[in-house]
Design an enzyme around this catalytic site. Structure first.
Site, short mmCIF file in Angstrom:
data_model
loop_
_atom_site.label_atom_id
_atom_site.label_comp_id
_atom_site.label_asym_id
_atom_site.label_seq_id
_atom_site.Cartn_x
_atom_site.Cartn_y
_atom_site.Cartn_z
N LYS A 195 4.48 6.06 10.42
CA LYS A 195 4.25 6.87 9.21
C LYS A 195 3.30 6.14 8.27
O LYS A 195 3.10 4.92 8.39
CB LYS A 195 5.60 7.12 8.51
CG LYS A 195 6.30 5.85 8.05
CD LYS A 195 7.74 6.13 7.62
CE LYS A 195 8.42 4.87 7.14
NZ LYS A 195 9.85 5.06 6.87
N ARG B 247 19.83 10.15 0.62
CA ARG B 247 18.40 10.41 0.57
C ARG B 247 18.06 11.62 1.45
O ARG B 247 17.72 12.68 0.95
CB ARG B 247 17.63 9.16 1.01
CG ARG B 247 16.12 9.32 0.88
CD ARG B 247 15.35 8.10 1.34
NE ARG B 247 15.37 7.92 2.79
CZ ARG B 247 14.59 7.06 3.44
NH1 ARG B 247 13.74 6.29 2.77
NH2 ARG B 247 14.65 6.95 4.76
N TYR C 298 -8.67 -9.71 -18.65
CA TYR C 298 -8.27 -8.70 -19.64
C TYR C 298 -7.21 -9.22 -20.59
O TYR C 298 -6.28 -9.91 -20.18
CB TYR C 298 -7.72 -7.45 -18.94
CG TYR C 298 -8.78 -6.51 -18.44
CD1 TYR C 298 -9.67 -5.90 -19.34
CD2 TYR C 298 -8.88 -6.20 -17.09
CE1 TYR C 298 -10.63 -5.02 -18.88
CE2 TYR C 298 -9.84 -5.32 -16.63
CZ TYR C 298 -10.72 -4.73 -17.54
OH TYR C 298 -11.66 -3.86 -17.08
N MET D 204 -8.97 -4.08 -11.51
CA MET D 204 -8.96 -3.06 -10.46
C MET D 204 -9.68 -3.54 -9.20
O MET D 204 -9.21 -3.34 -8.08
CB MET D 204 -9.62 -1.77 -10.97
CG MET D 204 -9.57 -0.64 -9.95
SD MET D 204 -10.52 0.80 -10.46
CE MET D 204 -9.57 1.37 -11.84
C1 LIG Z 1 10.56 4.02 7.49
C2 LIG Z 1 11.74 4.32 8.30
C3 LIG Z 1 12.07 3.51 9.42
C4 LIG Z 1 11.39 2.20 9.70
O1 LIG Z 1 11.96 1.23 8.87
P1 LIG Z 1 11.58 -0.30 8.93
O2 LIG Z 1 12.47 -0.94 7.93
O3 LIG Z 1 10.14 -0.39 8.57
O4 LIG Z 1 11.83 -0.77 10.31
C5 LIG Z 1 13.10 3.93 10.24
N1 LIG Z 1 13.79 5.07 9.97
C6 LIG Z 1 13.53 5.83 8.90
C7 LIG Z 1 14.35 7.05 8.65
C8 LIG Z 1 12.52 5.48 8.01
O5 LIG Z 1 12.29 6.23 6.93
#
Ligand SMILES: *Cc1c(COP(=O)(O)O)cnc(C)c1O
Length: 373
Positions: free
Chosen positions: A47, A146, A268, A316
């Protein structure tokens, strides 16, 4: 006169920094996780563009290493990599489907994670309309609040199993909230809850562990584990030696050097006042390149083993280093300093920035020249 300089060389020479992504180390991490879990399958979580490292390079590398299960967060992310993988690759969408995406998902052979009774209903209705079965993962909320069916929705589903008509549940799934902390009581509590829910789906195996979960022990593994950060070299468990090979190296170019007298204000807000004469180097990356503003007057870059502290606020597009520890003239316009590499790990940078490796990786952005090895 201007010679035969290739576009690649020009891109390298003019880039503000070089992000080197070691696909060999990625594959080695995949193999190491496979050894850890024995008979379970190891998915790749790709992802957010494979945590910022480039899903179109990362996913095929994992596929070549034997990975056949890939998790993304959004449907569009699955569509983007589908064609880069063999037809036997299974792609799962963690956030599930927005209403209206069912047709495209089914056509593309992409597998949703169903997180609520609404999503179950939409997928079931679509499967029945097509007159066949459609695969899915069914996610339960075991304590993170969640994503996933909360306990009362699980009860409803168990009381009315026809709600799953047309849906072939490949795995029951949940996600650990504290997997990087083996001492946390939340892990055992979530596992117990997961087992209660899974018991209602005999013959359907569990998909439970992220990177940290893999290292909690075999009882967490189920049939399919879902590591992300560990594949990319991040530490799966907090506070212990990181067993994963580093995948990312980041070097940033010097754009200006100067010597300032005691009393000079740096950056800054004039937030840093030079206590003595200092030699400074400004480098070509800032918070827009993932070097977060929280690194202001914290953290460092390296040249060899020499630590060069960040002074003043991160801008930045640049930040300024105290390079007084180096011999005069050692750093010049165009020179490189190490931000992530042999002397400073991804986890070190995350700690100095007050965040986690995940956020550093996914914030690196698109301005560095990327080299895949
Ligand atoms: C992002 C995610 C993972 C991967 O988690 P890591 O801690 O990066 O291994 C696995 N399962 C779900 C549902 C996630 O959102």
């Amino acid at each position: 006169m201007f010679g035969e300089i290739s576009n690649d060389q020009l891109a390298l020479d003019t880039a503000p920094g070089i992000l080197t992504i070691d696909l060999g180390a990625l594959a080695a991490n995949y193999r190491l996780l496979r050894q850890r879990v024995g008979a379970a399958r190891v998915a790749g979580v790709v992802k957010a563009d494979a945590y910022g490292l480039g899903a179109l390079r990362v996913a095929p590398t994992l596929y070549a290493a034997g990975c056949r299960d890939f998790f993304v967060a959004q449907f569009a992310e699955a569509q983007a990599i589908r064609g880069a993988l063999g037809p036997d690759a299974r792609l799962y969408v963690l956030n599930g489907l927005q209403p209206g995406a069912e047709w495209a998902c089914a056509e593309a052979g992409i597998i949703p994670v169903l997180n609520s009774l609404d999503q179950v209903e939409n997928w079931s209705r679509h499967a029945r309309a097509r007159g066949g079965e459609l695969p899915a993962l069914l996610q339960f909320d075991t304590g993170m609040s969640r994503l996933g069916l909360p306990p009362e929705e699980v009860e409803t589903l168990l009381a009315e199993p026809s709600r799953l008509a047309g849906v072939r549940v490949l795995h029951v799934m949940s996600h650990l909230a504290s997997a990087d902390d083996p001492e946390s009581g939340q892990n055992g509590a979530q596992l117990a809850q997961m087992r209660r829910f899974a018991g209602a789906f005999p013959g359907v195996e569990m998909c439970f562990a992220n990177s940290g979960g893999i290292f909690l022990g075999a009882e967490y593994h189920g049939a399919l584990v879902r590591p992300g950060i560990a594949l990319y070299g991040g530490a799966p468990t907090a506070g212990v030696a990181n067993p994963m090979a580093p995948v990312v190296r980041l070097d940033v170019r010097v754009v200006q050097t100067r010597t300032v007298p005691a009393g000079a204000r740096i950056g800054y807000g004039g937030a840093h006042v030079a206590a003595r004469e200092m030699r400074l180097a400004t480098i070509a990356a800032g918070y827009a390149d993932g070097l977060r503003r929280s690194l202001s007057d914290r953290g460092a870059a390296y040249v060899g083993a020499t630590r060069l502290p960040i002074v003043g606020r991160v801008s930045m597009d640049s930040l300024t280093l105290d390079v007084s520890a180096l011999p005069p003239g050692a750093l010049k316009l165009g020179g490189l300093v190490e931000i992530i590499g042999a002397h400073q790990t991804l986890e070190d940078v995350a700690r100095d920035a007050g965040t986690i490796s995940y956020e550093i990786l996914t914030s690196l952005g698109s301005r560095y020249h990327r080299v895949y090895r």
